[in-house]
Design an enzyme around this catalytic site. Structure first.
Site, short mmCIF file in Angstrom:
data_model
loop_
_atom_site.label_atom_id
_atom_site.label_comp_id
_atom_site.label_asym_id
_atom_site.label_seq_id
_atom_site.Cartn_x
_atom_site.Cartn_y
_atom_site.Cartn_z
N PHE A 151 -2.42 7.25 -7.81
CA PHE A 151 -3.64 6.67 -7.26
C PHE A 151 -3.43 5.28 -6.67
O PHE A 151 -4.22 4.82 -5.84
CB PHE A 151 -4.74 6.63 -8.33
CG PHE A 151 -4.69 5.45 -9.26
CD1 PHE A 151 -5.52 4.35 -9.07
CD2 PHE A 151 -3.82 5.43 -10.34
CE1 PHE A 151 -5.49 3.26 -9.93
CE2 PHE A 151 -3.79 4.35 -11.20
CZ PHE A 151 -4.62 3.26 -11.01
N LYS A 152 -2.35 4.62 -7.04
CA LYS A 152 -2.11 3.29 -6.51
C LYS A 152 -1.94 3.30 -4.99
O LYS A 152 -2.17 2.30 -4.31
CB LYS A 152 -0.86 2.68 -7.16
CG LYS A 152 -0.88 2.65 -8.69
CD LYS A 152 -1.97 1.76 -9.24
CE LYS A 152 -2.04 1.82 -10.75
NZ LYS A 152 -0.92 1.20 -11.45
#
Length: 527
Positions: free
Chosen positions: A111-112
């Site tokens: 998700f980063k």
């Protein structure tokens, strides 16, 4: 209306959004926060008709008010492109009555990527807006995912360098291989002998070292951060919660204005704080469910009002959550003090000093938006097994923590509101743990190297389960990758294919106390 940013520890001096992004951390060690949370100026119905890029612009324009429309749209279009393996950028999978928000379709399958694909463009634009001539040095501590996503975003970006510190033996084998094979003359990856909190504390100390800052400024450098302490990381994370709600409305899964709950596997508190900001912008979110692993410092905080990092640090199979100092919680603390920077500074000083603090009863009353719970290693593993066996859906270890906590929340409260679960990484990123949970002869044989009782770089594994953390990526890892592809039907992501035979380019290690020396050596040696 222009939004300015002040420090959580001294809010008398305000800066623009671009200045806050460039600085990363406030000079007094605090975190930059907006002087108010803006309200969405488009209806949810309007947003439901937008694609991800359009939604991101509508959210980010409200926070980054000194960026022009052309600048901001340019950053967004450059970030959310063919690097993502789905045209939608993020996906929603309906499984077992919940909606799993798949945030792992970017170049590093975590998700980063959602924030770190756009941050380099925001930072370069911010530097140009503020006539910055120095090279920007991105200094980052990672518990596994931020490091590679930041490296991928900044590698080769003119006018920047990036140094990533990670806990050697404290990330998964795939995570480590992703980082240490990173190309780019402007990149450095360093494994420290310590845990993530040691790395994060070391980075903060470097930021606070005025003498070092002055020395490097003379050489043409200035520091900034790609961690979620940077407001340029936090704002883009708000966007996917708004987009997810709009998607559910567009697909007829919810009615306009219907409240949904959000579950987030939480370590440094940035991802769930973004959901909190989305709620304060007017998004119809009910409960914010904070899911912890066995490092349950946040669970204890939400139950008691006491934050205490003086406890055993446990290495788990969800290493990105193996954190005892959740930095972004400071932004929430600031808000529940009534934006009292002096009181916030006092609490943070206590955390830094004796390692704990306790909030007042009045502050506790401000935490009603949140519910905290945790999942044990066994519970998370069982959740992976359950979803695969019953629904054919494969999740990673962090998402498993969130999913297990979601079920606990339902059992405890009886709340059956529709729920979005943040799915933060591809199962391929933690393939050893996932395959062990799924089970089968091949998985058991293939995971012996990950799960044998042993040591993690000299530190005893907890109940034998953490040997995964100290093992370098071997051919066995990729045999498990191939087996997971057969079992799940999910194609192996390019991010994993690329590192299968990639050479290791970064082998440097240091003690936590030596991080400053590593930074000086890298920057001054390349001048």
């Amino acid at each position: 209306m222009e939004i300015l940013y002040g420090s959580t520890r001294r809010n008398d001096k305000k800066v623009t959004a671009s200045q806050a992004i460039l600085q990363g951390l406030a000079p007094d060690g605090g975190l930059f926060v907006p002087d108010h949370i803006p309200a969405l100026d488009r209806t949810i119905e309007e947003i439901s008709k937008m694609d991800y890029r359009q939604t991101a612009y509508e959210v980010m324009k409200l926070f980054l008010t000194d960026f022009t429309e052309e600048e901001l749209r340019g950053c967004i279009d450059s970030a959310y492109d063919s690097k993502f393996d789905t045209e939608e950028i993020v996906s929603l999978a309906e499984v077992a009555g919940a909606y799993y928000l798949e945030l792992f379709h970017g170049p590093t399958i975590a998700f980063k990527d959602m924030a770190l694909s756009v941050l380099p463009h925001l930072m370069v634009t911010a530097a140009r807006k503020n006539n910055v001539k120095n090279e920007i040095v991105i200094l980052t501590a990672t518990s596994g995912d931020t490091g590679k996503a930041a490296l991928a975003g900044f590698a080769g970006v003119k006018g920047t360098k990036i140094i990533v510190f990670y806990p050697k033996g404290g990330v998964s084998a795939i995570q480590e291989k992703q980082m240490v094979t990173q190309k780019g003359d402007n990149t450095l990856v360093v494994g420290i002998h310590g845990n993530f909190d040691d790395a994060q504390t070391g980075v903060k100390r470097i930021f606070a070292d005025r003498a070092l800052g002055e020395e490097l400024a003379e050489k043409g450098y200035q520091f900034s951060s790609a961690n979620s302490i940077n407001i340029g990381r936090l704002v883009p994370q708000i966007c996917y919660y708004v987009y997810a709600y709009g998607t559910l409305l567009r697909e007829g899964k919810i009615a306009e204005g219907e409240r949904v709950n959000v579950v987030v596997p939480t370590g440094n508190f940035g991802n769930i704080l973004a959901a909190f900001y989305a709620k304060k912008m007017g998004l119809p979110i009910g409960k914010l469910i904070c899911a912890s692993n066995e490092n349950k410092v946040l669970f204890d905080f939400f139950r008691t009002g006491a934050y205490d990092r003086n406890r055993e640090f446990i290495l788990t199979t969800s290493p990105s959550m193996d954190i005892l100092i959740s930095s972004n919680l400071e932004r929430l603390i600031y808000r529940i003090t009534g934006n009292d920077s002096a009181e916030t500074a006092q609490l943070m000083a206590a955390l830094s000093g004796v390692g704990k603090y306790e909030i007042t009863e009045k502050m506790k009353s401000e935490l009603g938006d949140f519910y905290g719970n945790y999942a044990t290693e066994a519970e998370a593993g069982e959740e992976i097994k359950r979803l695969y066996a019953d629904y054919g859906y494969v999740i990673d270890t962090h998402t498993a923590v969130a999913s297990a906590v979601y079920r606990k929340y339902q059992e405890e409260t009886g709340d059956c509101a529709k729920t979005i679960i943040a799915s933060t990484a591809s199962p391929y990123k933690f393939v050893g743990s996932v395959m062990k949970s799924i089970g089968g002869e091949e998985a058991e044989n293939g995971t012996q190297s990950f799960y044998g009782a042993g040591e993690v770089d000299g530190r005893k594994a907890v109940d034998g389960r953490n040997a995964v953390q100290g093992v370098k990526t071997s051919q066995d890892d990729f045999e498990l990758v191939d087996e997971l592809e057969k079992r799940s039907g999910i194609p192996v992501p390019d991010a994993v294919k690329e590192i299968r035979t990639a050479p290791v380019l970064h082998e440097k290690q240091c003690e936590a106390e030596g991080m400053k020396d590593v930074v000086r050596e890298f920057l001054l040696a390349v001048r």
